[in-house]
Design a protein around this motif. Structure first.
Motif, PDB file in Angstrom:
ATOM      1  N   TRP A   1       6.390   6.132  -3.974  1.00 10.72           N
ATOM      2  CA  TRP A   1       6.471   5.781  -2.563  1.00 10.72           C
ATOM      3  C   TRP A   1       5.554   6.715  -1.790  1.00 10.72           C
ATOM      4  O   TRP A   1       5.576   7.937  -1.985  1.00 10.72           O
ATOM      5  CB  TRP A   1       7.911   5.901  -2.079  1.00 10.72           C
ATOM      6  CG  TRP A   1       8.097   5.662  -0.599  1.00 10.72           C
ATOM      7  CD1 TRP A   1       7.521   4.700   0.159  1.00 10.72           C
ATOM      8  CD2 TRP A   1       8.931   6.437   0.284  1.00 10.72           C
ATOM      9  NE1 TRP A   1       7.932   4.789   1.473  1.00 10.72           N
ATOM     10  CE2 TRP A   1       8.805   5.847   1.584  1.00 10.72           C
ATOM     11  CE3 TRP A   1       9.774   7.523   0.105  1.00 10.72           C
ATOM     12  CZ2 TRP A   1       9.489   6.347   2.685  1.00 10.72           C
ATOM     13  CZ3 TRP A   1      10.459   8.017   1.207  1.00 10.72           C
ATOM     14  CH2 TRP A   1      10.320   7.440   2.475  1.00 10.72           C
ATOM     15  N   LYS A   2       4.737   6.137  -0.912  1.00 10.59           N
ATOM     16  CA  LYS A   2       3.827   6.920  -0.077  1.00 10.59           C
ATOM     17  C   LYS A   2       4.313   6.819   1.369  1.00 10.59           C
ATOM     18  O   LYS A   2       3.882   5.936   2.128  1.00 10.59           O
ATOM     19  CB  LYS A   2       2.399   6.387  -0.193  1.00 10.59           C
ATOM     20  CG  LYS A   2       1.790   6.542  -1.587  1.00 10.59           C
ATOM     21  CD  LYS A   2       0.385   5.948  -1.641  1.00 10.59           C
ATOM     22  CE  LYS A   2      -0.263   6.107  -3.000  1.00 10.59           C
ATOM     23  NZ  LYS A   2      -0.614   7.503  -3.310  1.00 10.59           N
ATOM     24  N   PRO A   3       5.227   7.709   1.778  1.00  2.50           N
ATOM     25  CA  PRO A   3       5.781   7.606   3.132  1.00  2.50           C
ATOM     26  C   PRO A   3       4.785   7.931   4.227  1.00  2.50           C
ATOM     27  O   PRO A   3       4.933   7.487   5.374  1.00  2.50           O
ATOM     28  CB  PRO A   3       6.927   8.620   3.122  1.00  2.50           C
ATOM     29  CG  PRO A   3       6.557   9.604   2.066  1.00  2.50           C
ATOM     30  CD  PRO A   3       5.824   8.818   1.026  1.00  2.50           C
ATOM     31  N   THR A   4       3.762   8.735   3.907  1.00  2.00           N
ATOM     32  CA  THR A   4       2.693   9.039   4.857  1.00  2.00           C
ATOM     33  C   THR A   4       1.362   8.957   4.124  1.00  2.00           C
ATOM     34  O   THR A   4       1.323   8.814   2.899  1.00  2.00           O
ATOM     35  CB  THR A   4       2.843  10.457   5.460  1.00  2.00           C
ATOM     36  OG1 THR A   4       2.507  11.427   4.450  1.00  2.00           O
ATOM     37  CG2 THR A   4       4.260  10.709   5.947  1.00  2.00           C
TER      38      THR A   4
ATOM     39  N   SER B   1       3.111  11.626  -1.403  1.00  3.45           N
ATOM     40  CA  SER B   1       3.551  10.693  -2.446  1.00  3.45           C
ATOM     41  C   SER B   1       4.810  11.258  -3.093  1.00  3.45           C
ATOM     42  O   SER B   1       4.889  12.460  -3.378  1.00  3.45           O
ATOM     43  CB  SER B   1       2.472  10.508  -3.509  1.00  3.45           C
ATOM     44  OG  SER B   1       1.307   9.938  -2.965  1.00  3.45           O
TER      45      SER B   1
ATOM     46  N   ASP C   1       0.808  -1.216   0.000  1.00  2.00           N
ATOM     47  CA  ASP C   1       0.000   0.000   0.000  1.00  2.00           C
ATOM     48  C   ASP C   1       0.846   1.274   0.000  1.00  2.00           C
ATOM     49  O   ASP C   1       0.303   2.375  -0.164  1.00  2.00           O
ATOM     50  CB  ASP C   1      -0.926   0.026   1.220  1.00  2.00           C
ATOM     51  CG  ASP C   1      -2.051  -0.999   1.109  1.00  2.00           C
ATOM     52  OD1 ASP C   1      -2.333  -1.431  -0.028  1.00  2.00           O
ATOM     53  OD2 ASP C   1      -2.623  -1.358   2.157  1.00  2.00           O
ATOM     54  N   GLU C   2       2.161   1.143   0.158  1.00  3.68           N
ATOM     55  CA  GLU C   2       3.029   2.321   0.201  1.00  3.68           C
ATOM     56  C   GLU C   2       3.973   2.414  -0.993  1.00  3.68           C
ATOM     57  O   GLU C   2       4.553   3.481  -1.230  1.00  3.68           O
ATOM     58  CB  GLU C   2       3.892   2.320   1.484  1.00  3.68           C
ATOM     59  CG  GLU C   2       3.133   2.578   2.769  1.00  3.68           C
ATOM     60  CD  GLU C   2       2.394   1.338   3.258  1.00  3.68           C
ATOM     61  OE1 GLU C   2       2.963   0.234   3.109  1.00  3.68           O
ATOM     62  OE2 GLU C   2       1.256   1.473   3.749  1.00  3.68           O
TER      63      GLU C   2
END
Length: 456
Positions: free
Chosen positions: A239-242, A246, A177-178
């Motif tokens: 990459w979705k760090p939070t 994005s 999901d990230e």
């Protein structure tokens, strides 16, 4: 793959065929289109954001070509068609002289000034929870500049028309999901027309040393070349760090291509005869009846780093830094029968684009967009000429989006490109008459883009 997915893909295929036909129709007026001559492969929303954020905004179909990793987070099939018109303006202030130092006759018109249309189209569909496939038609490179054959700078170019159309297929893979990755391949078709007036008497005088009178025997050289298909690849990651951020990175390879076709000579019989004497004095052979022509025109590799931050349900902000490997474009050489006819140094340098922009959602139907950016020019005083009088651009974008229904959305984007004055100082090759130009181009540009999107 379940039955519902198959039905969705079937409907998508039908609408994709219709969109391909529309995109093809939009491409027809181009003939051969193309500024330097790289074009953002954006939709109207992207132009409004000054090209900030790449394709990281949710369910943005331009990801199919720009960064296929972003497709992996799509929540359903989507198809999109964009029509964009670019109107550059370039007015020269300065002087043109022939090889004897006399002013060149003629007027000094704007060689641009008309809106030139080009299309972008993309479709994508998730085929599983972790895989999304897509295809696109884009115009990544294009330029049209046309001056009257009697203008003062005719010995430096009268018409330049270039268009590259890329057909791509790509896939996005959601690792979790990230994080996601994506890859794609493209086939690029390019054609170009380059017309110039040759000061045949000036060329003969320069090559032979005999006192021919410059500007007395003009000959027009027309070159038409194309490459049916050249191939390249691209890849990306997201990459979705939070939950609000994005970050995307994408890379597009160089596309190597040698364009082939013909050249023809028109105009003064005396001038054509004088050009026929060029081999006696170390010049190239030009057939009065025309002949084969070829030119190497590799389009450069480029990479983009994008960031998107969703502040809240209404406001999002994004930024982009894009690098283009223009230093690989060292010279433009026209050959015929293996012999070099004209070799024009370009000495381009790598360039960067920086942009920041975002969206503000007024309500469920209306979204406002804006952005600013700075786009470096790869050209320099060695290579800058009337064909591409390019300078660094400061970008200002504005736009609006309208959600017409659950499935249909429309976007309108406008971008103004502030360029200002760029210096030009050139001496033509001996074969073109050895004339000079010295002065500045005062440039600016306008972009208007309209996008229609259907989500299944």
């Amino acid at each position: 793959m379940d039955r519902q997915t198959l039905q969705n893909l079937s409907r998508l295929g039908t609408k994709a065929s219709l969109a391909l036909a529309v995109a093809g129709a939009l491409a027809m007026p181009l003939g051969a289109q193309a500024g330097s001559f790289q074009l953002p492969t954006d939709n109207a929303a992207g132009w409004a954001r000054a090209n900030a954020g790449g394709s990281l905004f949710a369910n943005d179909p331009t990801a199919v070509y720009n960064n296929p990793a972003a497709m992996a987070f799509f929540n359903g099939p989507v198809i999109q068609v964009t029509g964009t018109g670019i109107r550059p303006s370039a007015k020269f202030e300065g002087e043109f002289k022939d090889m004897q130092g006399n002013p060149t006759t003629g007027n000094n018109p704007n060689g641009f000034g008309k809106f030139i249309p080009f299309p972008n189209m993309a479709f994508a569909a998730p085929v599983s929870d972790n895989v999304t496939l897509g295809g696109s038609i884009t115009v990544p490179y294009g330029l049209v500049s046309e001056y009257n054959p009697t203008w003062q700078g005719r010995y430096f170019g009268t018409k330049t028309s270039l268009q590259s159309i890329a057909v791509s297929f790509s896939a996005g893979f959601k690792i979790n999901d990230e994080f996601s990755i994506g890859v794609g391949v493209l086939g690029q078709r390019t054609k170009a027309q380059l017309n110039s007036m040759i000061d045949a008497a000036g060329a003969a005088s320069k090559l032979s040393g005999f006192p021919f009178v410059p500007q007395s025997a003009d000959v027009q050289l027309n070159v038409n070349v194309k490459k049916k298909f050249a191939f390249g690849y691209f890849a990306g990651m997201e990459w979705k760090p939070t939950a609000q951020d994005s970050i995307g990175f994408s890379y597009h390879s160089k596309v190597k291509q040698t364009l082939t076709g013909t050249y023809n000579l028109y105009g003064s019989a005396t001038g054509i005869s004088l050009l026929g004497l060029a081999p006696l004095f170390g010049g190239p052979t030009l057939d009065p009846a025309g002949g084969s022509a070829s030119a190497k025109l590799d389009t450069p590799a480029f990479a983009s780093l994008d960031w998107l931050h969703v502040v809240n349900d209404r406001f999002s902000i994004a930024a982009t830094a894009k690098w283009t490997n223009w230093s690989s474009f060292e010279n433009l050489e026209l050959k015929s029968g293996g012999e070099s006819i004209v070799n024009l140094p370009q000495a381009y340098k790598d360039s960067w684009l920086y942009a920041i922009g975002g969206d503000y959602k007024v309500n469920d139907q209306w979204t406002l967009r804006a952005g600013v950016g700075y786009d470096q020019t790869p050209s320099n005083i060695i290579s800058r000429d009337p064909r591409i009088p390019d300078g660094a651009r400061r970008l200002l974008g504005l736009g609006v989006g309208y959600q017409a229904s659950k499935n249909f959305a429309f976007d309108l984007g406008y971008q103004h490109q502030f360029v200002g004055k760029t210096r030009v100082h050139l001496t033509n090759p001996d074969l073109l008459g050895a004339g000079t130009m010295d002065g500045t181009f005062d440039d600016h540009g306008d972009v208007v883009s309209l996008t229609g999107t259907y989500r299944f």
